[in-house]
Motif scaffolding. Sequence first.
Motif, PDB file in Angstrom:
ATOM      1  N   ARG A 252       1.012   4.017  -3.242  1.00 11.35           N
ATOM      2  CA  ARG A 252       0.942   5.361  -3.564  1.00 11.35           C
ATOM      3  C   ARG A 252       1.785   6.337  -4.358  1.00 11.35           C
ATOM      4  O   ARG A 252       1.119   7.361  -4.618  1.00 11.35           O
ATOM      5  CB  ARG A 252       1.197   6.099  -2.097  1.00 11.35           C
ATOM      6  CG  ARG A 252      -0.011   5.907  -0.803  1.00 11.35           C
ATOM      7  CD  ARG A 252       0.308   6.578   0.375  1.00 11.35           C
ATOM      8  NE  ARG A 252       0.095   5.677   1.421  1.00 11.35           N
ATOM      9  CZ  ARG A 252       0.592   5.375   2.403  1.00 11.35           C
ATOM     10  NH1 ARG A 252       1.728   6.044   2.635  1.00 11.35           N
ATOM     11  NH2 ARG A 252       0.051   4.534   3.562  1.00 11.35           N
ATOM     12  N   GLN A 253       2.648   5.753  -4.729  1.00  7.64           N
ATOM     13  CA  GLN A 253       3.604   6.427  -5.729  1.00  7.64           C
ATOM     14  C   GLN A 253       3.019   6.254  -7.063  1.00  7.64           C
ATOM     15  O   GLN A 253       3.622   6.973  -8.015  1.00  7.64           O
ATOM     16  CB  GLN A 253       5.181   5.831  -5.360  1.00  7.64           C
ATOM     17  CG  GLN A 253       6.032   5.860  -6.313  1.00  7.64           C
ATOM     18  CD  GLN A 253       7.342   5.521  -6.013  1.00  7.64           C
ATOM     19  OE1 GLN A 253       7.574   4.894  -4.821  1.00  7.64           O
ATOM     20  NE2 GLN A 253       8.315   5.442  -6.788  1.00  7.64           N
TER      21      GLN A 253
ATOM     22  N   LYS B 282      -1.713   9.030 -11.021  1.00  8.00           N
ATOM     23  CA  LYS B 282      -2.933   8.937 -10.813  1.00  8.00           C
ATOM     24  C   LYS B 282      -3.739   8.165 -11.806  1.00  8.00           C
ATOM     25  O   LYS B 282      -4.846   7.501 -11.288  1.00  8.00           O
ATOM     26  CB  LYS B 282      -3.328  10.511 -10.698  1.00  8.00           C
ATOM     27  CG  LYS B 282      -4.696  10.643 -10.159  1.00  8.00           C
ATOM     28  CD  LYS B 282      -5.041  12.124 -10.033  1.00  8.00           C
ATOM     29  CE  LYS B 282      -6.534  12.408  -9.313  1.00  8.00           C
ATOM     30  NZ  LYS B 282      -6.609  13.487  -8.838  1.00  8.00           N
TER      31      LYS B 282
ATOM     32  N   TYR C 134       0.709  -1.063   0.070  1.00 11.81           N
ATOM     33  CA  TYR C 134      -0.001   0.055   0.030  1.00 11.81           C
ATOM     34  C   TYR C 134       0.927   1.255   0.096  1.00 11.81           C
ATOM     35  O   TYR C 134       0.560   2.288  -0.827  1.00 11.81           O
ATOM     36  CB  TYR C 134      -1.003   0.003   1.033  1.00 11.81           C
ATOM     37  CG  TYR C 134      -2.252  -0.669   0.696  1.00 11.81           C
ATOM     38  CD1 TYR C 134      -3.161   0.056   0.601  1.00 11.81           C
ATOM     39  CD2 TYR C 134      -2.474  -1.973   0.621  1.00 11.81           C
ATOM     40  CE1 TYR C 134      -4.667  -0.359   0.142  1.00 11.81           C
ATOM     41  CE2 TYR C 134      -3.626  -2.625   0.470  1.00 11.81           C
ATOM     42  CZ  TYR C 134      -4.799  -1.782   0.138  1.00 11.81           C
ATOM     43  OH  TYR C 134      -5.955  -2.063  -0.201  1.00 11.81           O
ATOM     44  N   VAL C 135       2.066   1.333   0.713  1.00 14.41           N
ATOM     45  CA  VAL C 135       2.798   2.281   0.649  1.00 14.41           C
ATOM     46  C   VAL C 135       3.487   2.520  -0.736  1.00 14.41           C
ATOM     47  O   VAL C 135       3.623   3.678  -1.331  1.00 14.41           O
ATOM     48  CB  VAL C 135       4.014   2.196   1.893  1.00 14.41           C
ATOM     49  CG1 VAL C 135       5.085   3.063   1.499  1.00 14.41           C
ATOM     50  CG2 VAL C 135       3.351   2.234   3.143  1.00 14.41           C
TER      51      VAL C 135
ATOM     52  N   ARG D  64      -3.884   4.222 -10.682  1.00 18.79           N
ATOM     53  CA  ARG D  64      -4.232   4.009  -9.428  1.00 18.79           C
ATOM     54  C   ARG D  64      -5.329   3.071  -9.451  1.00 18.79           C
ATOM     55  O   ARG D  64      -5.780   2.362  -8.495  1.00 18.79           O
ATOM     56  CB  ARG D  64      -4.576   5.292  -8.557  1.00 18.79           C
ATOM     57  CG  ARG D  64      -3.045   5.839  -8.132  1.00 18.79           C
ATOM     58  CD  ARG D  64      -3.184   6.759  -6.751  1.00 18.79           C
ATOM     59  NE  ARG D  64      -1.881   7.539  -6.725  1.00 18.79           N
ATOM     60  CZ  ARG D  64      -1.698   8.754  -6.447  1.00 18.79           C
ATOM     61  NH1 ARG D  64      -2.853   9.625  -6.530  1.00 18.79           N
ATOM     62  NH2 ARG D  64      -0.523   9.278  -6.668  1.00 18.79           N
TER      63      ARG D  64
END
Length: 117
Positions: free
Chosen positions: A22-23, A26, A18-19, A29
Amino acid sequence: MEDLKIRRKCEEMIAYGYVALRQFPKFERHVLAAEIRGSMWGVLRLIVVCNKRYHKKTTMQDLDAELDLLRSQVRTAFALQYIDLKKYETWSRHIDEIGRMIGGWFKSLSRGAAGDA
């Protein structure tokens, strides 16, 4: 006891994933990141199901296949430069450790079945 350890390791891998997700850009995602999240949760679900089942062989094979899919998705994310080398290496180590644990679990089941005969 091994099954509890593999579950804990899988939960750690999901938290790290999950970390790393985040990168992602967009626009990815809701596509590749969502697929990876689904695969991670699928691996955890299969670990829980396999732990509860009496006959585990087919569920273990499904678990191995789902982990291989996750490994390919993470490799693709790295190839597309959505994650950097450090995150890729760390995430791959988590996945490989889970894979080794699955292999050991599968071998222990095979030995148990051979001992029963």
